[in-house]
Design a protein around this motif. Structure first.
Motif, PDB file in Angstrom:
ATOM      1  N   GLU A 179       0.812  -1.206   0.000  1.00  0.00           N
ATOM      2  CA  GLU A 179       0.000   0.000   0.000  1.00  0.00           C
ATOM      3  C   GLU A 179       0.847   1.257   0.000  1.00  0.00           C
ATOM      4  OE1 GLU A 179      -3.748  -1.207   2.674  1.00  0.00           O
ATOM      5  OE2 GLU A 179      -1.823  -1.536   3.626  1.00  0.00           O
ATOM      6  N   THR A 180       1.702   1.400  -1.014  1.00  0.00           N
ATOM      7  CA  THR A 180       2.527   2.619  -1.061  1.00  0.00           C
ATOM      8  C   THR A 180       1.663   3.876  -1.097  1.00  0.00           C
ATOM      9  OG1 THR A 180       2.756   2.169  -3.418  1.00  0.00           O
ATOM     10  CG2 THR A 180       4.644   1.677  -2.024  1.00  0.00           C
ATOM     11  N   GLU A 182      -0.803   4.341   0.656  1.00  0.00           N
ATOM     12  CA  GLU A 182      -1.192   4.610   2.035  1.00  0.00           C
ATOM     13  C   GLU A 182       0.033   4.868   2.902  1.00  0.00           C
ATOM     14  OE1 GLU A 182      -3.960   1.646   3.338  1.00  0.00           O
ATOM     15  OE2 GLU A 182      -5.160   1.892   1.543  1.00  0.00           O
ATOM     16  N   LEU A 183       1.178   5.055   2.255  1.00  0.00           N
ATOM     17  CA  LEU A 183       2.382   5.405   3.003  1.00  0.00           C
ATOM     18  C   LEU A 183       2.776   6.848   2.698  1.00  0.00           C
ATOM     19  CD1 LEU A 183       4.295   2.051   2.483  1.00  0.00           C
ATOM     20  CD2 LEU A 183       3.144   2.815   4.547  1.00  0.00           C
ATOM     21  N   CYS A 186       4.747   9.256   5.151  1.00  0.00           N
ATOM     22  CA  CYS A 186       5.725   8.601   6.050  1.00  0.00           C
ATOM     23  C   CYS A 186       6.977   8.180   5.308  1.00  0.00           C
ATOM     24  CB  CYS A 186       5.165   7.395   6.792  1.00  0.00           C
ATOM     25  SG  CYS A 186       3.501   6.924   6.572  1.00  0.00           S
ATOM     26  N   GLU A 187       7.179   8.694   4.083  1.00  0.00           N
ATOM     27  CA  GLU A 187       8.286   8.197   3.261  1.00  0.00           C
ATOM     28  C   GLU A 187       9.661   8.437   3.896  1.00  0.00           C
ATOM     29  OE1 GLU A 187       5.792  10.130   2.261  1.00  0.00           O
ATOM     30  OE2 GLU A 187       6.502  11.932   1.243  1.00  0.00           O
ATOM     31  N   VAL A 207       7.155   5.832  -2.984  1.00  0.00           N
ATOM     32  CA  VAL A 207       6.032   6.583  -2.418  1.00  0.00           C
ATOM     33  C   VAL A 207       5.737   7.813  -3.278  1.00  0.00           C
ATOM     34  CG1 VAL A 207       5.148   7.798  -0.387  1.00  0.00           C
ATOM     35  CG2 VAL A 207       6.539   5.738  -0.102  1.00  0.00           C
ATOM     36  N   GLN A 234      -5.318  11.646   4.372  1.00  0.00           N
ATOM     37  CA  GLN A 234      -4.495  10.557   3.828  1.00  0.00           C
ATOM     38  C   GLN A 234      -3.285  10.286   4.721  1.00  0.00           C
ATOM     39  OE1 GLN A 234      -4.865   8.671   0.685  1.00  0.00           O
ATOM     40  NE2 GLN A 234      -3.459   7.560   1.987  1.00  0.00           N
ATOM     41  N   GLU A 235      -2.612  11.349   5.172  1.00  0.00           N
ATOM     42  CA  GLU A 235      -1.390  11.126   5.944  1.00  0.00           C
ATOM     43  C   GLU A 235      -1.686  10.555   7.335  1.00  0.00           C
ATOM     44  OE1 GLU A 235      -2.425  13.861   4.346  1.00  0.00           O
ATOM     45  OE2 GLU A 235      -1.573  15.698   5.171  1.00  0.00           O
ATOM     46  N   LYS A 237      -4.159   8.423   7.905  1.00  0.00           N
ATOM     47  CA  LYS A 237      -4.380   7.019   7.591  1.00  0.00           C
ATOM     48  C   LYS A 237      -3.041   6.327   7.335  1.00  0.00           C
ATOM     49  CE  LYS A 237      -6.781   3.943   4.406  1.00  0.00           C
ATOM     50  NZ  LYS A 237      -7.685   3.797   3.273  1.00  0.00           N
ATOM     51  N   SER A 238      -2.150   7.027   6.634  1.00  0.00           N
ATOM     52  CA  SER A 238      -0.837   6.462   6.304  1.00  0.00           C
ATOM     53  C   SER A 238      -0.055   6.074   7.550  1.00  0.00           C
ATOM     54  CB  SER A 238      -0.014   7.469   5.490  1.00  0.00           C
ATOM     55  OG  SER A 238      -0.591   7.687   4.231  1.00  0.00           O
ATOM     56  N   TYR A 242       1.185   2.398   8.325  1.00  0.00           N
ATOM     57  CA  TYR A 242       2.635   2.169   8.307  1.00  0.00           C
ATOM     58  C   TYR A 242       3.098   1.305   9.476  1.00  0.00           C
ATOM     59  CZ  TYR A 242       7.581   3.402   8.646  1.00  0.00           C
ATOM     60  OH  TYR A 242       8.934   3.357   8.760  1.00  0.00           O
TER      61      TYR A 242
END
Lengths: 395, 106
Positions: A179-180, A182-183, A186-187, A207, A234-235, A237-238, A242
């Protein structure tokens, strides 16, 4: 635990006969072939498209030659673009009994179904003689995915899976998170965990590709149900997604169908390479589970807050419910109640250990909730990938 | 992980939002350290409230990292969600009948 030993040397935890439709037009016939045997580890998979696609071909091949699969029957309409002959040859080369039946040659629906039933009965008889072998944690590949996430996913089930992942990896297992999309956000934290310096820019690029893809499509992996469950961006959730990856170093990046040749932690890059085409990278959780299985996952750990019910063809899915209210409502569909962490009845470590124990039980043959309920989802769509770069895999 | 009160979870010291651990109904007391507020709308499990007053444009912090920005001033204890914060990456979409205050960008 005992596993099934395949002629190509891989070890499986199930002995499945795959029935494969090679175009949507053969779906009904293939489903009818499976139906009387659906409780005998005969699973339906397939690709709906008529136009050939190398990703779809690779997905189907990897599923048909998965260590959990003992035999495969291809069901073709006859005129679709899928390279039936090449697939059949590759499955047979892996030592598995395989055959193809072509509806247009067989004489239509009724005759093809009858021929399929005859073939399955013979294959099931043959599979009874599959040799077994000793199997340990280091022989396992475990994937993880989250679906129907809410704000509890990121504080109970996901970090508990991270604990189980750390323990599996320490014992030599392969572990895959994905799920990139969803990352996103957090990269940088993820790149700092690269096992080798050359892997860090690849993780960032992975990402970045996902972010560009989703921006072009104007839609992230964020579903309306996520917002109803309390997740806002989104972040956010990410970050919650993660933490399924645990704290081990990241050893490599896989693309769908790449099978890691050793233990360790891998990120599965599910976002297509090149220009944006064919729509969303992953149209559902089911498709992501299929990609984890194509990378060799014997078992998938599926965390859910809102409450997904899915399982999968080929490899069992262990469902870990993050939200105690959801668990009470959907307990028949769940394998592990991580929501009890919120109610003070267990710690993250205890649930992490419970997940680890569940993996060993399921690997030894215990049915998961979705297996017992007959779930056999499978979804393969159009995608395209370039080959995985050398920096992505351990030397 | 330390809890600021049994109702709410603070995931990181730097966070300015707290996660609701069990659903709060209108009229329930919300304990924020020394402050006691009254809940004015249903706050389901997993939703967020402001740990302190947050200014418009300020980053929203959860897990110790930014998860978006405030689009307006947010009072202490107020529900923090799609109506008052936005992603710094991608717009958040909701079902049409959910919240009229959110207009997805094309």
């Amino acid at each position: 635990m005992k596993g099934f030993l395949r002629k190509d040397g891989r070890k499986g935890i199930r002995n499945i006969t795959a029935v494969v439709y090679l175009v949507e037009c053969a779906h009904h016939v293939a489903r009818e072939i499976v139906f009387p045997f659906r409780d005998q580890q005969v699973h339906l998979i397939g690709f709906p498209g008529c136009y050939p696609n190398s990703y779809a071909y690779r997905m189907v091949r990897q599923l048909c030659t998965h260590p959990n699969v003992g035999a495969a029957l291809l069901v073709s309409l006859g005129c679709e673009g899928f390279n039936r002959a090449a697939l059949l040859e590759e499955i047979r080369a892996s030592g598995r009994p395989a055959d193809a039946i072509v509806i247009q040659q067989e004489g239509g629906t009724r005759k093809t179904i009858a021929e399929g039933h005859r073939w399955i009965r013979a294959a099931l008889e043959q599979l009874k003689a599959t040799p077994t072998t000793e199997m340990g944690v280091s022989d396992l590949i475990i994937g993880t995915v989250c679906g129907g996430s809410d704000a509890t996913s990121g504080i109970t089930a996901n970090p508990a899976v991270g604990r189980a992942f750390d323990r599996l990896i320490a014992e030599g297992a392969g572990a895959i998170f994905e799920e990139t999309g969803e990352l996103i956000g957090c990269e940088a934290i993820m790149a700092a965990r690269a096992a080798r310096p050359e892997l860090a820019p690849e993780l960032l690029a992975c990402v970045d590709k996902a972010a560009r893809y989703y921006t072009t499509l104007g839609h992230g992996s964020f579903a309306p149900g996520n917002a109803e469950g309390g997740l806002t961006t989104q972040e956010e959730k990410s970050m919650g997604a993660y933490c399924k990856s645990g704290n081990s170093p990241i050893d490599g990046i896989l693309k769908p169908g790449d099978v890691p040749d050793r233990g360790g932690l891998y990120l599965l890059d599910v976002v297509p390479d090149g220009e944006v085409r064919w729509g969303f990278p992953n149209i559902s959780d089911v498709q992501e589970i299929g990609e984890l299985i194509a990378c060799g996952s014997h078992i998938t750990l599926f965390t859910t807050g809102r409450g997904s019910v899915v399982g999968s063809a080929i490899s069992p899915v262990i469902k870990i419910c993050a939200n105690p209210e959801t668990y009470r409502r959907l307990s028949d569909d769940m394998d592990v109640n991580a929501g009890k962490i919120l109610e003070g009845e267990a710690t993250l470590e205890e649930v992490g250990n419970e997940i680890y124990d569940k993996i060993l039980q399921v690997a030894a043959g215990a049915q998961t909730a979705s297996e017992a309920l007959g779930h056999q989802e499978c979804s393969i769509v159009y995608k395209s990938f370039e080959p995985t770069g050398p920096a992505c895999m351990p030397a | 992980m330390n809890t600021s009160s049994p109702q709410l979870l603070r995931l990181h010291e730097a966070d300015n939002v707290l996660t609701v651990l069990s659903t709060l109904e209108p009229g329930d007391a919300l304990h924020l350290g020394q402050t006691v507020l009254t809940v004015d709308k249903r706050l389901p499990i997993g939703h967020k409230v402001a740990a302190r007053p947050i200014a418009a444009g300020e980053k929203i912090c959860k897990y110790g990292v930014p998860i978006g920005s405030a689009v307006c001033a947010i009072a202490e204890g107020e529900h923090v969600h799609t109506h008052n914060i936005k992603s710094d990456y991608l717009p958040t979409f909701e079902r049409e009948n959910q919240h009229s205050y959110f207009q997805p960008t094309p």
